[in-house]
Motif scaffolding. Structure first.
Motif, short mmCIF file in Angstrom:
data_model
loop_
_atom_site.label_atom_id
_atom_site.label_comp_id
_atom_site.label_asym_id
_atom_site.label_seq_id
_atom_site.Cartn_x
_atom_site.Cartn_y
_atom_site.Cartn_z
N PRO A 18 -0.56 -42.83 31.40
CA PRO A 18 0.26 -41.90 30.83
C PRO A 18 1.50 -42.49 29.93
O PRO A 18 1.86 -43.56 30.44
CB PRO A 18 0.90 -40.96 31.75
CG PRO A 18 0.03 -41.42 32.92
CD PRO A 18 -0.61 -42.69 32.70
N ALA A 19 1.66 -41.77 28.79
CA ALA A 19 2.82 -42.31 27.93
C ALA A 19 3.69 -41.39 27.08
O ALA A 19 2.98 -40.29 26.77
CB ALA A 19 2.38 -43.55 26.95
N THR A 20 4.65 -41.87 26.46
CA THR A 20 5.31 -40.98 25.65
C THR A 20 5.63 -41.63 24.46
O THR A 20 5.93 -42.85 24.49
CB THR A 20 6.69 -40.44 26.26
OG1 THR A 20 6.58 -39.58 27.58
CG2 THR A 20 7.39 -39.71 25.21
N VAL A 21 5.38 -41.18 23.18
CA VAL A 21 5.28 -41.57 22.03
C VAL A 21 6.35 -41.15 21.17
O VAL A 21 6.36 -39.96 20.90
CB VAL A 21 3.92 -41.76 21.14
CG1 VAL A 21 4.25 -42.25 19.74
CG2 VAL A 21 2.87 -42.32 22.01
N GLY A 22 7.44 -41.89 20.53
CA GLY A 22 8.35 -41.28 19.84
C GLY A 22 8.30 -41.90 18.31
O GLY A 22 7.67 -42.86 18.07
N ILE A 23 8.30 -40.83 17.30
CA ILE A 23 7.91 -41.16 15.83
C ILE A 23 9.38 -40.78 15.14
O ILE A 23 9.76 -39.89 15.16
CB ILE A 23 6.58 -40.24 15.49
CG1 ILE A 23 5.62 -40.69 16.32
CG2 ILE A 23 6.32 -40.50 14.16
CD1 ILE A 23 4.51 -39.87 16.06
N CYS A 24 9.63 -41.85 14.42
CA CYS A 24 10.65 -41.52 13.10
C CYS A 24 9.87 -41.71 11.85
O CYS A 24 9.61 -42.79 11.46
CB CYS A 24 11.80 -42.74 13.26
SG CYS A 24 13.01 -42.50 12.25
N GLU A 25 10.15 -40.61 11.07
CA GLU A 25 9.34 -40.53 9.63
C GLU A 25 8.14 -40.82 9.93
O GLU A 25 7.13 -40.23 10.75
CB GLU A 25 10.05 -41.26 8.75
CG GLU A 25 11.62 -40.71 8.59
CD GLU A 25 12.39 -41.41 7.39
OE1 GLU A 25 11.95 -42.27 7.09
OE2 GLU A 25 13.47 -40.93 7.08
N ASP A 26 7.47 -42.25 9.22
CA ASP A 26 6.14 -42.28 9.25
C ASP A 26 5.93 -43.47 10.25
O ASP A 26 4.73 -43.92 10.05
CB ASP A 26 5.65 -42.86 7.76
CG ASP A 26 6.55 -44.01 7.18
OD1 ASP A 26 7.31 -44.62 7.96
OD2 ASP A 26 6.25 -44.56 6.19
#
Length: 571
Positions: A18-26
């Motif tokens: 299990p994981a959480t992924v954070g994305i900023c723009e591209d």
């Protein structure tokens, strides 16, 4: 954006957790454990029930094999999880030269699909053995490598030229070495010293069909073994067996090479390779690695191929990992496709050059143009068997100056016509056992020179098929009794259509059905497209004549004998 609740397929450590992924723009900004409740974003995506994998990367393909322009190919590939392809546009290059390469590059600008380009080296595949629409040497390759999106040399298919150090291909390889470029290959039936010679030149990949032992042998020599996962050349079972024999193989990557439109629509793209590898017994993480991390490394695209901070946000949501069913596709931090459909159709401001719309330069033909003429009472015909893997001889009668072959029910005539306006060459040879019982089939998509190829039992039908393609601007045609049974029109350079892949696939299905009705039930597309390629063992017909591939020399397809000679040979 924050994606929470999913299971991360970590292709670096071969773990799923299990994981959480954070994305900023591209860009991927962070990857944290699921227990980290502090993460927040302007948009939160609930990925419960899904696995997160990197986007699929095809390290070697010809977009032209789908017969769609890049815009429409992107709309078919992205819902299948393909986020990046390395194209070799040598089909367009063989028709239009540098203009063809630049057309395929420019048509891909601004698409949600990442399209990298490899500089096409086989234009033509073997100089002197066929006549294409252009010829590339070291100067053209050097110029292409100046373009930012051109990442290396495409498949160096003239492997005998490399081994024997023929000037043209040797100079091309020297350019690649001097530029420190990635150099990709394609070789057939090579081993031992010859294979080592090819590798020593710096060309270190191959996508030929191999068994498990061959995959391991090439891996041990440092080759990248590109595993074709399409139905016509499926090497997935061999790759799985090689994995069982040798453990994790970091030299193996999945590619498509050539994928026809009907297969892309019905079975998928790289996703079908991952899916079938898992079904054959390869662990899911290993199969995903072979279509993500390993091709990214191969292509030197180190910001792609894994879900980790600082890498591009090309991410798939997979709702069934073992079936590898793609629920959603993200490219550059933006959702491109969901539920098998594009969220918005791709658009391209680029229009194909006018020359691409007028590329079939063949005169209107008649039945007489397909007669095999000569003087004598008999003709010794060299006949292609097993679709060119073997050569046989037959003694046939000559009447009124023409070879009589039509009374042999297992024979068909193959006629290859130069169609790029550089010469007026054409040549014919007999083919045994292709299954054709009547009528004719024709195409202008024939590797690699893409000349007009006609296979038929009736000269009148052969002329009708050729003329139908002349008027349509190219494509595939099936004709019987003078009637066009099926026509898949490809008016862009005689090899592409500016239409959705699904529409093109319908016409291809109709052509294959018509070919089956005429007797060619086994891979009619492959019969037409591969028959004239003069690097494929062992004997091939081109616009210039019958080629002995091993010797790279021409053989007379017909020898005419007088009555005395025939009697002496009989005695």
């Amino acid at each position: 954006m924050v994606i929470t609740g999913g299971l991360l397929v970590n292709v670096l450590t071969r773990e799923i957790y299990p994981a959480t992924v954070g994305i900023c723009e591209d860009t991927i900004a962070y990857v944290t454990g699921a227990e980290d409740a502090a993460v927040a974003g302007a948009q939160v995506v609930d990925a419960r029930g899904c696995w997160l994998t990197p986007g699929l990367i095809d390290a070697h393909m010809h977009i032209e094999s789908t017969h769609a322009t890049p815009q429409h190919f992107a709309d078919a590939a992205l819902p299948r999880g393909v986020t990046c392809v390395a194209q070799d546009p040598h089909e367009m290059a063989n028709v239009l030269g540098l203009e063809g390469v630049h057309a395929m590059r420019r048509a891909a600008v601004g698409l949600p699909l990442r399209v990298l380009t490899l500089a096409s080296t086989c234009v033509p595949s073997v100089p002197g053995m066929e006549t294409s629409g252009a010829e590339f040497g070291a100067a053209e390759i050097d110029a292409l490598l100046d373009e930012a999106d051109v990442i290396g040399l495409a498949e160096v298919m003239d492997f005998w030229g490399v081994i024997r150090q023929k000037p043209r291909v040797t100079e091309i390889v020297k350019v690649g070495r001097a530029r420190g470029a990635l150099m990709t290959g394609h070789i057939r039936q090579l081993g031992g010293r010859e294979l080592n010679t090819y590798l020593a030149a710096g060309i270190d990949s191959d996508h030929e069909q191999l068994d498990a032992a061959g995959i391991l042998a090439r891996s041990r020599l440092g080759m990248t073994v590109e595993i074709c996962c399409c139905q016509a050349r499926d090497t997935i079972p061999a790759a799985v067996e090689a994995w069982r024999m040798g453990g994790p193989l970091d030299a193996v990557v999945f590619v498509t090479d050539d994928i026809p439109p009907q297969e892309l629509i019905s079975a998928g793209h790289l996703d079908q390779g991952v899916r079938r590898a898992i079904q054959w017994g390869m662990p899911a993480v290993e199969a995903v690695r072979a279509a993500t991390l390993l091709p990214a490394r191969r292509l030197r695209q180190y910001d792609l191929g894994l879900i980790a901070p600082g890498r591009k946000a090309d991410i798939l949501l997979i709702d069934d990992l073992n079936a590898f069913h793609v629920a959603a596709t993200m490219v550059n931090g933006r959702w491109a496709a969901r539920g098998g459909q594009m969220l918005e159709p791709s658009t391209s401001a680029y229009a194909m050059p006018e020359s691409a719309l007028h590329s079939v330069h063949v005169p209107r033909l008649s039945a007489e143009d397909f007669a095999v003429v000569g003087h004598g009472s008999r003709a010794r015909a060299r006949v292609l068997a097993q679709r060119g893997r073997e050569l046989k001889e037959r003694l046939l009668p000559v009447r009124a100056g023409q070879v009589v072959w039509q009374d042999q029910p297992d024979l068909a005539l193959v006629s290859v016509w130069h169609r790029h306006g550089r010469t007026q060459d054409h040549a014919s040879v007999l083919l045994e056992g292709c299954g054709l019982q009547r009528g004719a089939l024709a195409t202008t998509y024939a590797h690699d020179a893409h000349n007009l190829v006609v296979v038929g039992r009736d000269p009148g039908d052969m002329a009708a098929a050729a003329n139908a393609l002349r008027e349509a601007g190219g494509g595939y045609a099936a004709v019987c009794a003078g009637q066009v049974l099926a026509l898949a029109a490809l008016p862009v350079a005689g090899i592409l259509a500016d239409r959705p892949v699904a529409e093109i696939a319908v016409e291809f299905d109709q052509f294959c059905a018509a070919a089956g009705d005429l007797g060619v039930s086994e891979q009619p597309l492959k019969l037409l497209t591969s028959l004239p390629l003069p690097v494929v063992p062992s004997f091939r017909p081109t616009d210039r004549g019958l080629v002995d591939v091993q010797r790279q020399a021409f053989i007379p397809a017909f020898e005419f004998l007088d009555e005395d000679t025939t009697n002496q040979e009989a005695r």
